[in-house]
Scaffold this motif. Structure first.
Motif, PDB file in Angstrom:
ATOM      1  N   TYR A 154     -18.385 -11.322  18.092  1.00  0.00           N
ATOM      2  CA  TYR A 154     -17.161 -11.307  18.909  1.00  0.00           C
ATOM      3  C   TYR A 154     -16.695  -9.868  19.115  1.00  0.00           C
ATOM      4  CZ  TYR A 154     -16.643 -16.285  17.855  1.00  0.00           C
ATOM      5  OH  TYR A 154     -16.840 -17.629  17.748  1.00  0.00           O
ATOM      6  N   ASP A 155     -16.132  -9.575  20.277  1.00  0.00           N
ATOM      7  CA  ASP A 155     -15.496  -8.271  20.466  1.00  0.00           C
ATOM      8  C   ASP A 155     -14.267  -8.443  21.353  1.00  0.00           C
ATOM      9  OD1 ASP A 155     -16.682  -5.183  19.932  1.00  0.00           O
ATOM     10  OD2 ASP A 155     -15.008  -5.352  21.348  1.00  0.00           O
ATOM     11  N   ARG A 156     -13.264  -7.631  21.087  1.00  0.00           N
ATOM     12  CA  ARG A 156     -12.042  -7.715  21.898  1.00  0.00           C
ATOM     13  C   ARG A 156     -12.277  -7.166  23.308  1.00  0.00           C
ATOM     14  NH1 ARG A 156      -8.966  -3.245  18.594  1.00  0.00           N
ATOM     15  NH2 ARG A 156      -7.848  -5.051  17.797  1.00  0.00           N
ATOM     16  N   GLY A 168     -18.827  -0.803  21.127  1.00  0.00           N
ATOM     17  CA  GLY A 168     -17.788  -0.015  20.460  1.00  0.00           C
ATOM     18  C   GLY A 168     -17.793   1.445  20.860  1.00  0.00           C
ATOM     19  N   LEU A 169     -17.806   2.309  19.851  1.00  0.00           N
ATOM     20  CA  LEU A 169     -17.692   3.749  20.119  1.00  0.00           C
ATOM     21  C   LEU A 169     -18.956   4.327  20.745  1.00  0.00           C
ATOM     22  CD1 LEU A 169     -15.743   4.841  16.921  1.00  0.00           C
ATOM     23  CD2 LEU A 169     -14.926   5.026  19.276  1.00  0.00           C
ATOM     24  N   ILE A 170     -20.053   3.614  20.724  1.00  0.00           N
ATOM     25  CA  ILE A 170     -21.217   4.127  21.470  1.00  0.00           C
ATOM     26  C   ILE A 170     -20.833   4.151  22.953  1.00  0.00           C
ATOM     27  CG2 ILE A 170     -23.624   3.776  22.143  1.00  0.00           C
ATOM     28  CD1 ILE A 170     -24.137   2.434  19.533  1.00  0.00           C
ATOM     29  N   ASP A 175     -10.080 -11.225  20.922  1.00  0.00           N
ATOM     30  CA  ASP A 175      -9.518 -10.431  19.832  1.00  0.00           C
ATOM     31  C   ASP A 175      -9.326 -11.345  18.624  1.00  0.00           C
ATOM     32  OD1 ASP A 175      -7.645  -7.654  19.582  1.00  0.00           O
ATOM     33  OD2 ASP A 175      -7.208  -9.289  18.185  1.00  0.00           O
ATOM     34  N   ILE A 176      -9.999 -10.989  17.544  1.00  0.00           N
ATOM     35  CA  ILE A 176      -9.857 -11.821  16.346  1.00  0.00           C
ATOM     36  C   ILE A 176      -8.581 -11.390  15.632  1.00  0.00           C
ATOM     37  CG2 ILE A 176     -10.896 -12.580  14.182  1.00  0.00           C
ATOM     38  CD1 ILE A 176     -12.379 -13.448  16.829  1.00  0.00           C
ATOM     39  N   GLY A 177      -7.717 -12.361  15.433  1.00  0.00           N
ATOM     40  CA  GLY A 177      -6.378 -12.061  14.918  1.00  0.00           C
ATOM     41  C   GLY A 177      -5.350 -12.588  15.906  1.00  0.00           C
ATOM     42  N   LEU A 194     -12.449   1.730  13.093  1.00  0.00           N
ATOM     43  CA  LEU A 194     -11.096   2.295  12.934  1.00  0.00           C
ATOM     44  C   LEU A 194     -10.870   3.204  14.129  1.00  0.00           C
ATOM     45  CD1 LEU A 194     -11.325   3.160   9.137  1.00  0.00           C
ATOM     46  CD2 LEU A 194      -9.902   1.383  10.138  1.00  0.00           C
ATOM     47  N   TRP A 195     -10.072   2.757  15.063  1.00  0.00           N
ATOM     48  CA  TRP A 195     -10.006   3.397  16.374  1.00  0.00           C
ATOM     49  C   TRP A 195      -8.821   4.311  16.602  1.00  0.00           C
ATOM     50  CZ3 TRP A 195     -12.248   1.828  21.418  1.00  0.00           C
ATOM     51  CH2 TRP A 195     -13.474   1.199  21.255  1.00  0.00           C
ATOM     52  N   ALA A 196      -7.758   4.128  15.845  1.00  0.00           N
ATOM     53  CA  ALA A 196      -6.528   4.853  16.203  1.00  0.00           C
ATOM     54  C   ALA A 196      -6.649   6.326  15.826  1.00  0.00           C
ATOM     55  CB  ALA A 196      -5.347   4.225  15.487  1.00  0.00           C
ATOM     56  N   GLY A 250     -19.538  -0.879   8.165  1.00  0.00           N
ATOM     57  CA  GLY A 250     -19.264   0.220   9.104  1.00  0.00           C
ATOM     58  C   GLY A 250     -17.992   0.975   8.753  1.00  0.00           C
ATOM     59  N   TRP A 251     -17.371   1.561   9.772  1.00  0.00           N
ATOM     60  CA  TRP A 251     -16.162   2.353   9.544  1.00  0.00           C
ATOM     61  C   TRP A 251     -15.072   1.512   8.892  1.00  0.00           C
ATOM     62  CZ3 TRP A 251     -14.641   6.460  13.801  1.00  0.00           C
ATOM     63  CH2 TRP A 251     -15.580   7.497  13.766  1.00  0.00           C
ATOM     64  N   PHE A 252     -15.014   0.227   9.205  1.00  0.00           N
ATOM     65  CA  PHE A 252     -13.993  -0.637   8.598  1.00  0.00           C
ATOM     66  C   PHE A 252     -14.199  -0.723   7.086  1.00  0.00           C
ATOM     67  CE2 PHE A 252     -12.182  -4.868   7.551  1.00  0.00           C
ATOM     68  CZ  PHE A 252     -10.896  -4.675   8.041  1.00  0.00           C
ATOM     69  N   VAL A 265     -15.700   7.933   8.845  1.00  0.00           N
ATOM     70  CA  VAL A 265     -16.590   9.094   8.725  1.00  0.00           C
ATOM     71  C   VAL A 265     -18.030   8.645   8.886  1.00  0.00           C
ATOM     72  CG1 VAL A 265     -15.234  10.697   7.300  1.00  0.00           C
ATOM     73  CG2 VAL A 265     -16.455   8.810   6.209  1.00  0.00           C
ATOM     74  N   GLY A 266     -18.828   9.525   9.431  1.00  0.00           N
ATOM     75  CA  GLY A 266     -20.264   9.233   9.523  1.00  0.00           C
ATOM     76  C   GLY A 266     -20.687   8.877  10.919  1.00  0.00           C
ATOM     77  N   THR A 267     -21.934   9.202  11.195  1.00  0.00           N
ATOM     78  CA  THR A 267     -22.485   8.996  12.530  1.00  0.00           C
ATOM     79  C   THR A 267     -23.112   7.604  12.626  1.00  0.00           C
ATOM     80  OG1 THR A 267     -24.497   9.998  11.754  1.00  0.00           O
ATOM     81  CG2 THR A 267     -22.947  11.446  12.884  1.00  0.00           C
ATOM     82  N   ILE A 268     -23.733   7.342  13.763  1.00  0.00           N
ATOM     83  CA  ILE A 268     -24.304   6.007  13.995  1.00  0.00           C
ATOM     84  C   ILE A 268     -25.396   5.673  12.966  1.00  0.00           C
ATOM     85  CG2 ILE A 268     -25.618   4.644  15.683  1.00  0.00           C
ATOM     86  CD1 ILE A 268     -23.859   6.238  17.807  1.00  0.00           C
ATOM     87  N   PRO A 269     -26.310   6.608  12.650  1.00  0.00           N
ATOM     88  CA  PRO A 269     -27.323   6.260  11.636  1.00  0.00           C
ATOM     89  C   PRO A 269     -26.708   5.849  10.288  1.00  0.00           C
ATOM     90  CG  PRO A 269     -27.955   8.253  12.797  1.00  0.00           C
ATOM     91  CD  PRO A 269     -26.577   7.928  13.267  1.00  0.00           C
ATOM     92  N   ALA A 270     -25.553   6.407   9.952  1.00  0.00           N
ATOM     93  CA  ALA A 270     -24.909   6.020   8.680  1.00  0.00           C
ATOM     94  C   ALA A 270     -24.510   4.546   8.718  1.00  0.00           C
ATOM     95  CB  ALA A 270     -23.690   6.891   8.424  1.00  0.00           C
ATOM     96  N   ASN A 271     -24.200   4.051   9.901  1.00  0.00           N
ATOM     97  CA  ASN A 271     -23.829   2.631  10.017  1.00  0.00           C
ATOM     98  C   ASN A 271     -25.044   1.714   9.880  1.00  0.00           C
ATOM     99  OD1 ASN A 271     -20.917   2.787  10.662  1.00  0.00           O
ATOM    100  ND2 ASN A 271     -21.745   4.100  12.273  1.00  0.00           N
ATOM    101  N   ARG A 272     -26.206   2.256  10.211  1.00  0.00           N
ATOM    102  CA  ARG A 272     -27.426   1.458  10.047  1.00  0.00           C
ATOM    103  C   ARG A 272     -27.682   1.254   8.547  1.00  0.00           C
ATOM    104  NH1 ARG A 272     -32.982   1.538   9.689  1.00  0.00           N
ATOM    105  NH2 ARG A 272     -33.957  -0.020  11.034  1.00  0.00           N
TER     106      ARG A 272
END
Ligand SMILES: Cc1cc2nc3c(=O)[nH]c(=O)nc-3n(C[C@H](O)[C@H](O)[C@H](O)COP(=O)(O)OP(=O)(O)OC[C@H]3O[C@@H](n4cnc5c(N)ncnc54)[C@H](O)[C@@H]3O)c2cc1C
Length: 424
Positions: free
Chosen positions: A41-43, A49-51, A85-87, A108-110, A382-384, A389-396
């Motif tokens: 799901y995505d809002r 996302g940030l990509i 939007d979940i929530g 974390l977008w803000a 991920g960031w949540f 912090v961290g780039t896309i490979p860190a999320n992998r």
């Protein structure tokens, strides 16, 4: 003859957030459970996302990571449900009732705010402090990068960069802004930046940028490749106020004062800035001045009425910013004062104020964040999970850890159930 074992039932899995963390998690879970029902799901209407809405549009290689996720939805049987939007559109409780496993990958977008820059202590020159409210001409990097990437909810309305801007921060996002703001409008448009955004960014036209970081140069957060890329910009002279030799690069005190660790490649960072400065044209008409070791102090507004050409009548706009020397960073002066038409803050990201899905509020007493476990059947990635912090490979890497934990927990629970059935 033995009967072939019946295929194990695959879990129903909901992933909230179609950024890299959510998509990588889906990839790993699909590899293990080819029959699992996996829904992301995505809002937003569109995934990634940030990509899609953060990564700079001229970084084509990074943008292309999204292509490998296309096959998740086209061929691997993962379902994408956008505009949900979940929530609000669906509650977390509803999801948990419908799925065996729910994974929160909401990022974390803000924009992280600098209190004295974004709201309070904005003081009109020679006048009483202005009430706490966002001051015209002060922008968060998140808003700017979303605009640049054509985010549907952002508008160029009121954006005025002017001839001089101050960028606060010395991470990769700050460097993205330096590069993009000095790129000709037609080149930005060729990378997909909306016409009106490209026009607004370059309308000043921008003549001078000050890039101000809290850390000394060797503890700055940017990557070397990002600084070297700036050397390709046309007609720009770079300067730096780094005290260089006055700083003992092995001394971590200054870096700690700035809230960072002195990285192993600190000397290389100082060298990269020096090479950029020495390699730039002394006769260029545009300048970028790097300032290292300065902590944000205050923003000052022009008198209401003294507005720039893009200002609303009577609107107080930023006109001046001050910084204080970060303790131990080797600065000779106590303060740095810069006059400017706009300020862009790129000091990191955080939870949206009032967000309905807050990790700490959701985590149960048995949560194990190292594995991404928030509660029984509820995970985060991920960031949540680990902060902005961290780039896309860190999320992998993160997604692999959390997917392994999910697989382990689901299969352990199934084994317990099977043992109980067999023993009856
Ligand atoms: C400006 C910027 C530039 C960057 N540039 C680079 C770069 O060049 N290279 C690089 O490697 N990394 C870059 N990064 C870092 C990279 O983008 C992050 O590491 C990565 O995107 C984090 O992934 P994520 O999936 O945790 O979060 P996100 O990418 O933020 O994805 C979260 C997703 O969750 C969705 N969502 C949020 N809340 C809800 C909800 N309640 N309901 C439904 N959906 C929801 C969002 O819409 C979003 O799609 C950049 C980051 C920023 C901010």
């Amino acid at each position: 003859m033995n009967e072939p074992a019946a295929p194990k039932p695959a879990p129903r899995i909901a992933i909230v957030g179609a950024g890299p963390a959510g998509c990588y998690t889906a990839q790993f879970l699909r590899k293990r459970w080819s029959l699992a029902d996996i829904v992301i799901y995505d809002r937003h209407d569109a995934p990634y996302g940030l990509i899609r809405y953060g990564v700079a549009p001229d970084h084509l290689g990074t943008k292309a990571i999204a292509k490998q996720f296309d096959r998740l939805f086209a061929r691997d049987g993962v379902t994408f449900v956008g505009a949900t939007d979940i929530g609000t559109d669906l509650t977390l409780d509803q999801l948990q009732a419908d799925f065996d496993v729910v994974v929160l990958a909401t990022g974390l977008w803000a924009d992280r705010m600098i209190d004295t820059f974004h709201s309070a202590a904005t003081t009109a020159v020679g006048a009483a402090p202005v009430a706490a409210a966002p001051l015209a001409g002060v922008y968060g990097a998140g808003r700017l990068t979303r605009l640049i990437n054509g985010h549907p909810a952002e508008s160029v309305q009121g954006l005025h960069i002017g001839r001089r801007t101050v960028i606060v921060g010395n991470g990769n996002v700050a460097v993205d802004l330096v590069r993009l703001m000095l790129t000709p409008a037609e080149v930005l448009v060729s990378h997909g930046v909306p016409n009106e955004v490209a026009a607004a960014l370059t309308a000043g036209p921008l003549e001078h940028m000050d890039v101000v970081g809290r850390s000394p140069v060797y503890a700055a957060k940017f990557d070397l490749a990002m600084i070297r890329e700036l050397g390709k910009l046309d007609d720009v002279r770079f300067t730096s106020d780094s005290p260089g030799d006055d700083v003992d690069e092995n001394d971590e005190t200054a870096a700690q004062a700035a809230g960072t660790d002195a990285p192993a490649d600190g000397t290389a960072k100082a060298d990269a800035i020096r090479e950029l400065v020495e390699g730039s044209s002394p006769t260029a008409t545009r300048t970028v001045a790097f300032h290292f070791g300065w902590t944000p102090d205050r923003v000052f507004a022009s008198d209401a009425g003294e507005v720039g050409d893009a200002g609303e009548a009577g609107e107080a706009r930023v006109s001046r910013v001050t910084f204080t020397a970060t303790p131990g960073a080797g600065q000779r002066d106590a303060t740095l004062e810069l006059s400017t038409d706009s300020v862009c803050t790129a000091v990191g990201f955080t939870e949206t104020e009032g967000a309905l899905l807050r990790r700490d509020a959701i985590a149960s007493p048995t949560a194990d964040l190292e594995r991404g476990l928030l509660a029984d059947g509820l995970y985060c990635v991920g960031w949540f999970r680990r902060g902005p912090v961290g780039t896309i490979p860190a999320n992998r890497a993160d997604a692999r850890t959390v997917a392994d934990a999910i697989i382990h927990d689901v299969e352990a629970a199934a084994a317990v159930l099977e043992a109980a059935v067999t023993s009856t």
